[in-house]
Design a protein around this motif. Structure first.
Motif, PDB file in Angstrom:
ATOM      1  N   LYS A 161       6.952   8.835  -3.726  1.00  0.00           N
ATOM      2  CA  LYS A 161       7.189   7.648  -3.528  1.00  0.00           C
ATOM      3  C   LYS A 161       8.772   7.413  -4.058  1.00  0.00           C
ATOM      4  O   LYS A 161       9.357   6.426  -3.608  1.00  0.00           O
ATOM      5  CB  LYS A 161       6.493   6.693  -4.044  1.00  0.00           C
ATOM      6  CG  LYS A 161       4.979   6.771  -3.617  1.00  0.00           C
ATOM      7  CD  LYS A 161       4.804   6.119  -2.112  1.00  0.00           C
ATOM      8  CE  LYS A 161       3.430   6.336  -1.557  1.00  0.00           C
ATOM      9  NZ  LYS A 161       3.544   5.918   0.044  1.00  0.00           N
ATOM     10  N   GLN A 162       9.014   8.089  -5.229  1.00  0.00           N
ATOM     11  CA  GLN A 162      10.179   7.680  -5.924  1.00  0.00           C
ATOM     12  C   GLN A 162      11.334   9.016  -5.749  1.00  0.00           C
ATOM     13  O   GLN A 162      12.424   8.600  -6.042  1.00  0.00           O
ATOM     14  CB  GLN A 162       9.991   7.652  -7.127  1.00  0.00           C
ATOM     15  CG  GLN A 162       9.127   6.591  -7.743  1.00  0.00           C
ATOM     16  CD  GLN A 162       8.979   6.372  -9.316  1.00  0.00           C
ATOM     17  OE1 GLN A 162       9.796   6.952 -10.205  1.00  0.00           O
ATOM     18  NE2 GLN A 162       8.322   5.184  -9.772  1.00  0.00           N
ATOM     19  N   ALA A 197       0.888  -1.194  -0.015  1.00  0.00           N
ATOM     20  CA  ALA A 197      -0.063  -0.012   0.003  1.00  0.00           C
ATOM     21  C   ALA A 197       0.896   1.293  -0.158  1.00  0.00           C
ATOM     22  O   ALA A 197       0.193   2.299  -0.429  1.00  0.00           O
ATOM     23  CB  ALA A 197      -0.955  -0.202   1.222  1.00  0.00           C
ATOM     24  N   ASP A 198       2.078   1.177   0.712  1.00  0.00           N
ATOM     25  CA  ASP A 198       3.020   2.315   0.512  1.00  0.00           C
ATOM     26  C   ASP A 198       3.956   2.437  -0.726  1.00  0.00           C
ATOM     27  O   ASP A 198       4.588   3.590  -0.711  1.00  0.00           O
ATOM     28  CB  ASP A 198       4.090   2.120   1.671  1.00  0.00           C
ATOM     29  CG  ASP A 198       3.346   2.217   2.964  1.00  0.00           C
ATOM     30  OD1 ASP A 198       2.491   2.911   3.146  1.00  0.00           O
ATOM     31  OD2 ASP A 198       3.782   1.373   4.059  1.00  0.00           O
ATOM     32  N   GLY A 199       3.764   1.764  -1.708  1.00  0.00           N
ATOM     33  CA  GLY A 199       4.677   1.801  -2.865  1.00  0.00           C
ATOM     34  C   GLY A 199       4.082   1.300  -4.230  1.00  0.00           C
ATOM     35  O   GLY A 199       3.110   1.000  -4.419  1.00  0.00           O
ATOM     36  N   LEU A 200       4.818   1.786  -5.001  1.00  0.00           N
ATOM     37  CA  LEU A 200       4.666   1.683  -6.514  1.00  0.00           C
ATOM     38  C   LEU A 200       5.276   0.393  -6.891  1.00  0.00           C
ATOM     39  O   LEU A 200       5.941  -0.247  -6.502  1.00  0.00           O
ATOM     40  CB  LEU A 200       5.455   3.050  -7.350  1.00  0.00           C
ATOM     41  CG  LEU A 200       4.788   4.093  -7.119  1.00  0.00           C
ATOM     42  CD1 LEU A 200       5.838   5.151  -7.722  1.00  0.00           C
ATOM     43  CD2 LEU A 200       3.291   4.362  -7.556  1.00  0.00           C
ATOM     44  N   ALA A 242       0.068   1.859  -4.366  1.00  0.00           N
ATOM     45  CA  ALA A 242       0.071   3.343  -4.646  1.00  0.00           C
ATOM     46  C   ALA A 242      -0.051   3.597  -6.127  1.00  0.00           C
ATOM     47  O   ALA A 242      -0.203   4.600  -6.579  1.00  0.00           O
ATOM     48  CB  ALA A 242       1.305   3.926  -3.976  1.00  0.00           C
ATOM     49  N   MET A 302       2.653  11.485  -7.169  1.00  0.00           N
ATOM     50  CA  MET A 302       3.081  10.260  -6.460  1.00  0.00           C
ATOM     51  C   MET A 302       4.389   9.693  -6.543  1.00  0.00           C
ATOM     52  O   MET A 302       4.848   9.402  -5.789  1.00  0.00           O
ATOM     53  CB  MET A 302       1.963   9.155  -7.232  1.00  0.00           C
ATOM     54  CG  MET A 302       1.919   7.703  -6.541  1.00  0.00           C
ATOM     55  SD  MET A 302       1.651   7.569  -4.607  1.00  0.00           S
ATOM     56  CE  MET A 302      -0.231   7.600  -4.878  1.00  0.00           C
ATOM     57  N   ARG A 307      -7.322   8.223  -2.746  1.00  0.00           N
ATOM     58  CA  ARG A 307      -5.999   8.071  -1.843  1.00  0.00           C
ATOM     59  C   ARG A 307      -4.960   8.084  -2.767  1.00  0.00           C
ATOM     60  O   ARG A 307      -3.740   8.241  -2.437  1.00  0.00           O
ATOM     61  CB  ARG A 307      -6.302   6.487  -1.654  1.00  0.00           C
ATOM     62  CG  ARG A 307      -5.161   5.832  -0.803  1.00  0.00           C
ATOM     63  CD  ARG A 307      -5.528   4.399  -0.389  1.00  0.00           C
ATOM     64  NE  ARG A 307      -5.569   3.611  -1.302  1.00  0.00           N
ATOM     65  CZ  ARG A 307      -4.391   2.798  -1.699  1.00  0.00           C
ATOM     66  NH1 ARG A 307      -3.158   3.166  -1.138  1.00  0.00           N
ATOM     67  NH2 ARG A 307      -4.112   1.774  -2.840  1.00  0.00           N
ATOM     68  N   LYS A 308      -5.284   8.036  -4.216  1.00  0.00           N
ATOM     69  CA  LYS A 308      -3.933   8.115  -5.111  1.00  0.00           C
ATOM     70  C   LYS A 308      -3.820   9.393  -5.817  1.00  0.00           C
ATOM     71  O   LYS A 308      -2.785   9.687  -6.643  1.00  0.00           O
ATOM     72  CB  LYS A 308      -4.144   7.155  -6.092  1.00  0.00           C
ATOM     73  CG  LYS A 308      -4.016   5.676  -5.472  1.00  0.00           C
ATOM     74  CD  LYS A 308      -3.905   4.517  -6.407  1.00  0.00           C
ATOM     75  CE  LYS A 308      -4.097   3.291  -5.749  1.00  0.00           C
ATOM     76  NZ  LYS A 308      -4.290   2.083  -6.535  1.00  0.00           N
ATOM     77  N   GLN A 341      10.324   1.697  -5.912  1.00  0.00           N
ATOM     78  CA  GLN A 341       9.378   0.889  -6.367  1.00  0.00           C
ATOM     79  C   GLN A 341       9.426  -0.301  -4.953  1.00  0.00           C
ATOM     80  O   GLN A 341      10.723  -0.585  -4.836  1.00  0.00           O
ATOM     81  CB  GLN A 341       9.245   0.258  -7.761  1.00  0.00           C
ATOM     82  CG  GLN A 341       8.938   1.304  -8.624  1.00  0.00           C
ATOM     83  CD  GLN A 341       9.017   0.898 -10.336  1.00  0.00           C
ATOM     84  OE1 GLN A 341       8.809   1.687 -11.168  1.00  0.00           O
ATOM     85  NE2 GLN A 341       8.928  -0.497 -10.447  1.00  0.00           N
TER      86      GLN A 341
END
Lengths: 262, 262
Positions: free
Chosen positions: B99-100, A154-157, A180, B95, B40-41, A200
């Motif tokens: 995340k990245q 849920a926290d990541g790509l 995500a 996102m 959420r996204k 990721q």
């Protein structure tokens, strides 16, 4: 192999892929001879074949006893993992290479008696070289890479094969909703780099040994898991659906993909 | 606006996004305050908001009469396209940014009476700045970019929104089979860069005006088409499903996506 020999092996592997990368960049705008293999989208070019021959010749000069498995078939017919075995992917992401001239990699993995020893992945156009192993740690060029954070799905790509996402294989639509977001980059080597950089949390695709080998050495060194999705032992002599992910993400993905209890 | 004024506008836009990019890179490892918007996204961070405020303040200083539409709402409530209008996306691909820390962009598009005038897209982490317009041509940093080859769908890679691929929207599974492959990168700005560089032949996604504006100026200057997939006129005041592609690819995609005769 002691640490000095391992460091020398890593140095040689970095030299080989760096030289091969420079050669490809030099010829990047030359006309290509493109052939199809198993399907219209499974390509090989003269430069894939030439690069594999050059890499294998370099390996044979320094390690004449080693076995070599190469994507384009100019290596040995490897049927066991005894001793030193090299897995060579001369151009990983050939479709990207042909269509984009971008986002492709050269990869070599070295294993001893089946155990991951040294891996090298070069992002050819970016000239970014990832290398390392359990005795050495993992580096991007000369900079050490830290262990990856154990994030959950849920926290990541999530990097995935396009067909798996399109056709809901392994309940990929539910994986998409839970994660995500999904990303599709078209090269196992470039996907591995996303994982090593912590960008990721997972990558799932149908992969051959030369797709898996180099990245596996580094991903496991950084604390990630590399396995067959179905839980069968990873087999470095055959292709399969392989999941590379942080430990919490493996559990999250298996629960959804295989309808397994947590 | 004459050519000298246009060149000055482009220079200023490049300066604004370059300074904003430097600020984001400087703060890339600071703790982020992340909020969700429509889902959420759909994320926004303090740095998106701060960057938008800084960009809008810079625009107002030099062009106080202009209207400004910003993703995060600190611009004007724009209801017509009269005069000089700026479209500001302070962080496109939030996102990816969260995340990245990679593969996100800053974009500004400038339009005059609804006509594309100057566009600027910065790949923030790579420090690669794409800019230009119909009076100027298109550049990557200081290097001119040539017109894109008019490739067809079968010849090229197709960037798409993940939901559209997963759920077969617009017969995307058939588009997938017909194309050379699908890619999902998670940022309209990074997708536009792939198109400007000739690495992909199409991009299809649900896009807001600030997602479309900057890249549209450059894509059209290089001979690509930017349109609503359904053929309705492109509306720079509302969101919709937008296709950016080479001319032959537009026809290929519409034939499949809309079941249209060729």
């Amino acid at each position: 192999m002691d640490k000095a020999e391992t460091a020398l092996l890593a140095l040689r592997m970095r030299d080989w892929v760096s030289q091969a990368g420079a050669h490809i960049r030099h010829h990047i705008h030359d006309p290509l001879h493109v052939q199809t293999k198993s399907s219209r989208k499974d390509l090989v070019t003269n430069l894939d074949k030439q690069t594999e021959r050059d890499l294998i010749a370099a390996i044979r000069t320094e390690y004449p006893q080693a076995q070599i498995m190469g994507e384009e078939g100019s290596g040995d017919h490897v049927t066991d993992l005894k001793g030193l075995v090299f897995f060579v992917d001369p151009i990983d992401g050939t479709m990207n290479f042909v269509k984009q001239k971008y986002n492709f990699a050269i990869m070599i993995g070295a294993y001893i008696d089946g155990a991951p020893h040294v891996g090298v992945i070069l992002n050819v156009m970016r000239q970014e070289l990832y290398w390392g192993g359990p005795q050495l740690g993992v580096f991007k060029n000369e900079t050490p890479i830290k262990a990856v954070s154990p994030l959950s799905l849920a926290d990541g790509l999530f990097g995935i094969n396009s067909g798996m996402l399109a056709y809901d294989r392994y309940h990929s639509h539910q994986l998409f909703k839970t994660s995500a977001g999904m990303r599709i980059l078209g090269s196992a080597g470039i996907e591995y780099i996303q994982l090593l950089e912590g960008r990721q949390v997972a990558y799932l695709s149908h992969l051959a040994p030369w797709d898996v080998a180099a990245g596996r050495v580094m991903a496991e060194t950084l604390g990630m898991s590399v396995s067959r999705l179905d839980g069968h032992p990873l087999d470095m002599l055959s292709s399969g659906d392989v999941l590379i992910a942080t430990a919490p993400t493996v559990a999250d993905i298996r629960a959804i993909a295989l309808d397994q209890p947590r």
